[in-house]
Enzyme design. Structure first.
Site, short mmCIF file in Angstrom:
data_model
loop_
_atom_site.label_atom_id
_atom_site.label_comp_id
_atom_site.label_asym_id
_atom_site.label_seq_id
_atom_site.Cartn_x
_atom_site.Cartn_y
_atom_site.Cartn_z
CG ASN A 1 25.08 61.61 -10.94
OD1 ASN A 1 26.29 61.50 -11.14
ND2 ASN A 1 24.55 61.56 -9.74
CD GLU B 1 32.42 60.32 -2.14
OE1 GLU B 1 31.35 59.85 -1.69
OE2 GLU B 1 33.22 60.95 -1.43
CB CYS C 1 24.82 59.81 -5.23
SG CYS C 1 25.65 61.38 -5.01
CD GLU D 1 35.17 62.83 -4.05
OE1 GLU D 1 33.96 62.90 -4.30
OE2 GLU D 1 36.05 62.77 -4.91
P1 NAD Z 1 28.92 53.83 -13.50
O1 NAD Z 1 29.52 53.11 -12.35
O2 NAD Z 1 28.26 53.04 -14.56
O3 NAD Z 1 30.02 54.71 -14.25
C1 NAD Z 1 30.79 55.68 -13.57
C2 NAD Z 1 32.08 55.90 -14.33
O4 NAD Z 1 32.86 54.71 -14.27
C3 NAD Z 1 31.88 56.21 -15.81
O5 NAD Z 1 32.82 57.17 -16.22
C4 NAD Z 1 32.17 54.87 -16.46
O6 NAD Z 1 32.62 54.98 -17.78
C5 NAD Z 1 33.28 54.34 -15.57
N1 NAD Z 1 33.45 52.89 -15.63
C6 NAD Z 1 32.56 51.95 -15.99
N2 NAD Z 1 33.10 50.73 -15.95
C7 NAD Z 1 34.39 50.88 -15.54
C8 NAD Z 1 35.46 49.98 -15.28
N3 NAD Z 1 35.33 48.68 -15.44
N4 NAD Z 1 36.63 50.49 -14.86
C9 NAD Z 1 36.77 51.81 -14.66
N5 NAD Z 1 35.79 52.72 -14.90
C10 NAD Z 1 34.61 52.26 -15.32
O7 NAD Z 1 27.95 54.92 -12.85
P2 NAD Z 1 26.98 55.94 -13.59
O8 NAD Z 1 25.80 55.16 -14.06
O9 NAD Z 1 27.73 56.78 -14.56
O10 NAD Z 1 26.56 56.92 -12.39
C11 NAD Z 1 25.50 56.67 -11.54
C12 NAD Z 1 25.98 56.10 -10.21
O11 NAD Z 1 26.92 56.99 -9.62
C13 NAD Z 1 24.88 55.96 -9.19
O12 NAD Z 1 24.99 54.72 -8.53
C14 NAD Z 1 25.12 57.10 -8.24
O13 NAD Z 1 24.61 56.91 -6.94
C15 NAD Z 1 26.59 57.19 -8.24
N6 NAD Z 1 27.03 58.51 -7.77
C16 NAD Z 1 27.60 58.62 -6.52
C17 NAD Z 1 27.98 59.86 -6.04
C18 NAD Z 1 28.61 60.02 -4.68
O14 NAD Z 1 29.23 61.05 -4.46
N7 NAD Z 1 28.49 59.05 -3.79
C19 NAD Z 1 27.80 60.99 -6.84
C20 NAD Z 1 27.21 60.83 -8.09
C21 NAD Z 1 26.84 59.58 -8.55
#
Ligand code: NAD
Length: 468
Positions: free
Chosen positions: A146, A244, A278, A447
């Site tokens: 995102n 996060e 998020c 962070e």
């Molecule tokens: P996701 O959890 O599907 O993927 C995030 C990252 O993790 C990607 O690079 C993905 O390839 C990797 N990943 C997936 N499976 C993995 C595994 N088994 N082991 C290690 N890495 C793995 O999330 P997304 O759909 O890309 O992003 C959206 C989510 O991120 C939402 O829930 C959003 O709220 C959250 N987000 C949080 C923040 C924050 O600062 N709190 C900021 C931005 C997004």
């Protein structure tokens, strides 16, 4: 700079196949990016370890100068980086430029650290006691789709400033800006392999960051579900971890504010980046006696939003990231009671019109789930206690806003809401020089801000006897 005259960055990885990239604005495939195998990830981690051992001993002033040179490269290439994000992620151009600038700002901020991250001298009998902040080694940064640029920078800038090497995994669907940033780091003079971007699947690349013993910290931003698995995996090696995760934040509006102004500001707090944020304040809580007035004032603020080509001037909202995510968001909207919606272009792009939902109760999925799209749910509350109770009735606790002119109430509610980042009479976004992170299942650790360096280093205590 437009997509037509962009040179796309590539990757040397590919033993585990490739990921096809689609332009979310048109739905058209435009390139493929190689996916690393576990063996390729391990080789990158080993190269990072060698780079870390050399970087650790680089003079603080030299580290600072190199990080500033990296920031300058990012600034010089901001148009190109922003154009890549418009193409790859569908971000509105103005936002994408802000995101590139955010990377430069975070680098400049943490460039101040190598010369200032000092330890302590603690009074002890019989000698001198001093502490050092030692780097951890190799840090694995895992980034979601995102906000590909800022979230990468929030990980790699403090990690490098604290003396670590970084291996970074962008999300499968949005690798381009991270790849370009790694090239810019090299062009700025950062040592080879100090910041490596490894493309590929989370279950392969991200999982190696968790499993490989040379990776001493994982810095993960993404969904709560994947974060839980990473936390379990890191437990095996007591690996340092920052999480996060998701959010379902509240925007609480009391009756003593300018209701028209609060309604006009509310869409910006949830529909930014088409709601794929998020920190989106996707639950609006409005005091009962001004609820109807607020809803009436919110309607024109929502229906006037321009959804369309993210490269176009005057566009407020671009497309969602993938066809699959668009389908998930439209299903939530179809299952909700919608009060009113804006409009969105048809065609093959992944556009969704912004919508305002009336939740059927606190168990309605539109009120409870992180939809991550342009939809906001609005609910009335009776008094301060109920506002706090409803705001806290979620497993998440990332962000939120409180609108009231009563300073005592503003502070009481801010202290009562279980969330890491609150704004009073504002929807301020993340500031890189203040701490950012979540309560409850929104995350672990913080962070940004002055203290982030501490989570990229270990405190070492050394006693020197003056009696021998
Ligand atoms: P996701 O959890 O599907 O993927 C995030 C990252 O993790 C990607 O690079 C993905 O390839 C990797 N990943 C997936 N499976 C993995 C595994 N088994 N082991 C290690 N890495 C793995 O999330 P997304 O759909 O890309 O992003 C959206 C989510 O991120 C939402 O829930 C959003 O709220 C959250 N987000 C949080 C923040 C924050 O600062 N709190 C900021 C931005 C997004």
């Amino acid at each position: 700079m437009t997509a037509a005259n962009l040179t796309l960055p590539g990757t040397s990885y590919g033993d585990a196949g490739a990921t096809e990239l689609f332009n979310p604005t048109t739905g058209a495939s435009f390139t493929q990016i190689g996916a690393a195998s576990a063996a390729e990830v391990d080789a990158a981690i080993e190269r990072a370890q060698a780079a870390y051992l050399a970087w650790r001993d680089v003079a603080p002033g030299t580290k600072a100068a190199l990080l500033r040179a990296f920031a300058a490269q990012v600034t010089e290439h901001r148009d190109e980086l922003a154009a890549l994000e418009v193409l790859n992620s569908g971000h509105v151009l103005g936002n994408a430029l802000w995101e590139a600038d955010n990377v430069a700002n975070v680098l400049n901020y943490y460039a101040g650290a190598p010369e200032r991250h000092a330890g302590q001298q603690i009074p002890v009998p019989g000698g001198v006691d001093i502490t050092f902040h030692e780097p951890l080694g190799v840090v694995g940064v895992i980034v979601p789709w995102n906000f590909p640029m800022p979230i990468a920078g929030w990980g790699f800038a403090p990690a490098l400033a604290a003396g670590n090497a970084v291996v970074l995994k962008p999300a499968e669907v949005t690798p381009l800006t991270a790849l370009r940033l790694a090239e810019l780091a090299l062009e700025a003079g950062l040592p080879e392999h100090l910041l490596q971007v490894v493309t590929g699947r989370g279950s392969v690349v991200g999982q190696r960051f968790v499993d490989h013993p040379l990776v001493r910290k994982v810095c993960f931003t993404g969904s709560t579900e994947v974060g839980q698995g990473i936390m379990r995996g890191c437990a095996d090696q007591i690996k340092r971890l920052t999480l996060e995760l998701g959010g379902k934040s509240a925007n609480i509006i009391f009756d003593d504010v300018d209701i028209e102004a609060a309604a006009a500001a509310a869409p910006g707090a949830v529909f930014e980046n088409s709601g794929q944020d998020c920190c989106a304040r996707s639950r609006i809580l409005v005091q009962q006696n001004v609820y109807e007035k607020f809803l009436a004032a919110l309607e024109p603020a929502v229906t006037k939003l321009v959804v369309g080509d993210p490269a176009g001037a005057g566009t407020d909202l671009g497309p969602l990231i993938t066809a699959r995510h668009r389908d998930s968001v439209t299903q939530y909207i179809a299952g909700a009671d919608i009060a009113y919606s804006g409009s969105a272009p048809g065609g093959d792009g992944y556009f969704v019109a912004p919508s305002v939902a009336m939740p059927r109760g606190v168990d309605d999925p539109i009120w409870r789930d992180e939809v991550f799209g342009p939809v906001v749910a609005v609910m009335p509350f009776a008094d301060e206690a109920e506002a706090i109770r409803l705001a806290n009735d979620t497993e998440f606790g990332l962000s939120g806003s409180i609108y009231t002119r009563d300073i005592g109430r503003a502070l009481r509610v801010a202290r009562g809401v279980e969330s890491g980042n609150l704004s009073i009479n504002s929807h301020s976004s993340v500031r890189y020089w203040t701490p950012f992170g979540g309560f409850k299942q929104s995350g672990l650790g913080r962070e940004l801000g002055p203290d982030a360096l501490n989570s990229f280093s270990e405190v070492k205590n050394v006693f020197i006897s003056t009696e021998n």
